[in-house]
Design a protein around this motif. Structure first.
Motif, mmCIF file in Angstrom:
data_model
loop_
_atom_site.group_PDB
_atom_site.id
_atom_site.type_symbol
_atom_site.label_atom_id
_atom_site.label_comp_id
_atom_site.label_asym_id
_atom_site.label_seq_id
_atom_site.Cartn_x
_atom_site.Cartn_y
_atom_site.Cartn_z
ATOM 1 N N LEU A 60 -48.000 -34.556 1.008
ATOM 2 C CA LEU A 60 -47.442 -34.465 2.355
ATOM 3 C C LEU A 60 -47.986 -35.625 3.173
ATOM 4 O O LEU A 60 -49.183 -35.937 3.087
ATOM 5 C CB LEU A 60 -47.834 -33.133 3.007
ATOM 6 C CG LEU A 60 -47.503 -32.955 4.505
ATOM 7 C CD1 LEU A 60 -45.994 -32.955 4.724
ATOM 8 C CD2 LEU A 60 -48.130 -31.674 5.031
ATOM 9 N N LEU A 61 -47.131 -36.255 3.955
ATOM 10 C CA LEU A 61 -47.546 -37.282 4.913
ATOM 11 C C LEU A 61 -47.349 -36.721 6.312
ATOM 12 O O LEU A 61 -46.256 -36.254 6.655
ATOM 13 C CB LEU A 61 -46.718 -38.555 4.735
ATOM 14 C CG LEU A 61 -47.105 -39.727 5.651
ATOM 15 C CD1 LEU A 61 -48.502 -40.243 5.320
ATOM 16 C CD2 LEU A 61 -46.077 -40.856 5.548
ATOM 17 N N VAL A 63 -47.683 -37.768 10.327
ATOM 18 C CA VAL A 63 -47.792 -38.923 11.217
ATOM 19 C C VAL A 63 -47.909 -38.410 12.646
ATOM 20 O O VAL A 63 -46.999 -37.758 13.165
ATOM 21 C CB VAL A 63 -46.583 -39.867 11.082
ATOM 22 C CG1 VAL A 63 -46.836 -41.142 11.879
ATOM 23 C CG2 VAL A 63 -46.328 -40.216 9.615
ATOM 24 N N GLU A 82 -46.126 -48.637 8.879
ATOM 25 C CA GLU A 82 -45.927 -47.195 8.763
ATOM 26 C C GLU A 82 -44.447 -46.849 8.624
ATOM 27 O O GLU A 82 -44.074 -45.957 7.845
ATOM 28 C CB GLU A 82 -46.513 -46.482 9.974
ATOM 29 C CG GLU A 82 -48.024 -46.459 10.020
ATOM 30 C CD GLU A 82 -48.541 -45.755 11.257
ATOM 31 O OE1 GLU A 82 -48.515 -44.513 11.286
ATOM 32 O OE2 GLU A 82 -48.947 -46.458 12.220
ATOM 33 N N LEU A 86 -42.752 -44.808 5.665
ATOM 34 C CA LEU A 86 -41.871 -43.663 5.872
ATOM 35 C C LEU A 86 -40.511 -43.885 5.229
ATOM 36 O O LEU A 86 -39.920 -42.955 4.664
ATOM 37 C CB LEU A 86 -41.704 -43.399 7.371
ATOM 38 C CG LEU A 86 -42.910 -42.773 8.063
ATOM 39 C CD1 LEU A 86 -42.758 -42.860 9.579
ATOM 40 C CD2 LEU A 86 -43.080 -41.316 7.641
ATOM 41 N N ARG A 89 -40.778 -43.000 1.636
ATOM 42 C CA ARG A 89 -40.881 -41.554 1.419
ATOM 43 C C ARG A 89 -39.543 -40.861 1.663
ATOM 44 O O ARG A 89 -39.143 -39.961 0.912
ATOM 45 C CB ARG A 89 -41.951 -40.941 2.323
ATOM 46 C CG ARG A 89 -43.348 -41.154 1.798
ATOM 47 C CD ARG A 89 -44.373 -40.312 2.528
ATOM 48 N NE ARG A 89 -44.326 -38.905 2.185
ATOM 49 C CZ ARG A 89 -44.970 -38.355 1.166
ATOM 50 N NH1 ARG A 89 -45.696 -39.104 0.344
ATOM 51 N NH2 ARG A 89 -44.900 -37.052 0.950
ATOM 52 N N VAL A 96 -42.607 -34.933 4.740
ATOM 53 C CA VAL A 96 -43.150 -35.601 5.921
ATOM 54 C C VAL A 96 -43.130 -34.622 7.097
ATOM 55 O O VAL A 96 -42.169 -33.871 7.272
ATOM 56 C CB VAL A 96 -42.318 -36.844 6.309
ATOM 57 C CG1 VAL A 96 -42.942 -37.554 7.507
ATOM 58 C CG2 VAL A 96 -42.167 -37.806 5.149
ATOM 59 N N GLY A 98 -43.753 -35.177 11.258
ATOM 60 C CA GLY A 98 -43.985 -36.169 12.298
ATOM 61 C C GLY A 98 -44.122 -35.537 13.664
ATOM 62 O O GLY A 98 -43.391 -34.598 13.993
ATOM 63 N N GLY A 102 -44.802 -40.097 15.680
ATOM 64 C CA GLY A 102 -44.394 -39.900 14.297
ATOM 65 C C GLY A 102 -42.919 -39.594 14.160
ATOM 66 O O GLY A 102 -42.249 -40.079 13.244
ATOM 67 N N LEU A 106 -40.108 -41.979 12.399
ATOM 68 C CA LEU A 106 -39.194 -41.439 11.401
ATOM 69 C C LEU A 106 -37.755 -41.805 11.731
ATOM 70 O O LEU A 106 -36.966 -42.149 10.846
ATOM 71 C CB LEU A 106 -39.339 -39.923 11.310
ATOM 72 C CG LEU A 106 -40.319 -39.407 10.268
ATOM 73 C CD1 LEU A 106 -40.568 -37.926 10.461
ATOM 74 C CD2 LEU A 106 -39.801 -39.691 8.857
ATOM 75 N N LEU A 180 -38.594 -32.394 5.424
ATOM 76 C CA LEU A 180 -38.927 -33.275 6.548
ATOM 77 C C LEU A 180 -38.757 -32.510 7.853
ATOM 78 O O LEU A 180 -37.710 -31.910 8.096
ATOM 79 C CB LEU A 180 -38.027 -34.516 6.535
ATOM 80 C CG LEU A 180 -38.281 -35.571 7.607
ATOM 81 C CD1 LEU A 180 -37.868 -36.967 7.087
ATOM 82 C CD2 LEU A 180 -37.521 -35.284 8.903
#
Length: 252
Positions: A60-61, A63, A82, A86, A89, A96, A98, A102, A106, A180
């Motif tokens: 998992l990311l 932001v 970044e 993204l 990903r 993700v 955000g 973030g 995205l 997401l």
């Protein structure tokens, strides 16, 4: 929590967190990640080589927010890095989450644009859920006031669902599938984070009909419910990610 260089414990999913300001951290979201079994690695993006991060390595990311503008990569080169991270990903459908900046990054990564809005949105404010929002983890935001403190916004990317709006900004939350989720409001705020923000940016408040004392009173009134809703939003999103991983593990 570890920093970005830490090694993952055996069998634990990794949540890589991109942070832009020590005052804008995970807050109450950190314990939710840990309760769901994640090893949390925090990278301070302004001081890190974001280009060295393997975009698809983390499970998992996350932001987080910041004062930077998603549409000014020349001023903030790491923001451009970044966004590229993204973009990779998103192309792979890799999970993700955000928050504020973030969410704006995205939007840029997904082919639309972030930009400065007509006026900052500041205070403890509610969001209006769409029909899709009512069927998403953001449903826990119904009737809840969260901290808003932003002047930038974004156009909604193609292929996503708008989950929430506000009278001032139409795009307060969106998702793509179950992998997401992005929110413009601030679900992470704890009393300590709130005090940090008042110390750093409290001088802006009179321009929005607010004072530091008024914001403290609003935090006391709405903060506990906002934290509970925030934990439920992220928790439900993480439950969905766990359900995605489970069949793959069984098959192996």
């Amino acid at each position: 929590m570890t920093d970005g260089a830490g090694a993952a414990a055996a069998g634990r999913p990794v949540a890589l967190v991109l942070r832009h300001d020590s005052a804008i951290g995970l807050g109450n979201l950190g314990p939710v990640l840990e309760e769901h079994g994640y090893e949390v690695r925090v990278v301070d993006a302004p001081h890190a080589d974001v280009t060295a991060i393997d975009a698809l390595a983390p499970d998992l990311l996350v932001v987080l927010g910041g004062d930077e503008a998603a549409y000014e990569p020349d001023a903030y080169p790491y923001v451009g890095h970044e966004i590229e991270l993204l973009r990779r990903r998103v192309a792979a459908g890799a999970p993700v989450f955000g928050v504020c900046l973030g969410a704006q990054m995205l939007a840029e990564a997904m082919g639309t644009r972030a930009y400065r809005g007509p006026r900052k949105e500041v205070g403890w404010l509610g969001v209006d859920l769409t029909e899709a929002g009512d069927a998403s983890p953001v449903r826990h935001a119904r009737g809840i006031r969260f901290v808003q403190w932003h002047g930038d916004t974004f156009d909604l990317p193609e292929g996503v669902e708008r989950l929430a709006s506000s009278p001032q900004y139409a795009n307060q939350a969106f998702r793509a599938g179950d992998w997401l989720l992005a929110v413009q409001f601030h679900p992470e705020v704890t009393p300590a984070i709130h005090e940090d923000w008042l110390a750093a940016w409290g001088d802006e408040l009179p321009g929005y009909g607010l004072t530091v004392e008024a914001m403290r009173a609003l935090q006391a009134e709405h903060g506990p419910a906002a934290e509970a809703a925030s934990r439920a939003i992220l928790g439900e999103f993480l439950d969905g990610l766990a359900a995605r991983r489970r069949p793959a593990r069984l098959a192996g």
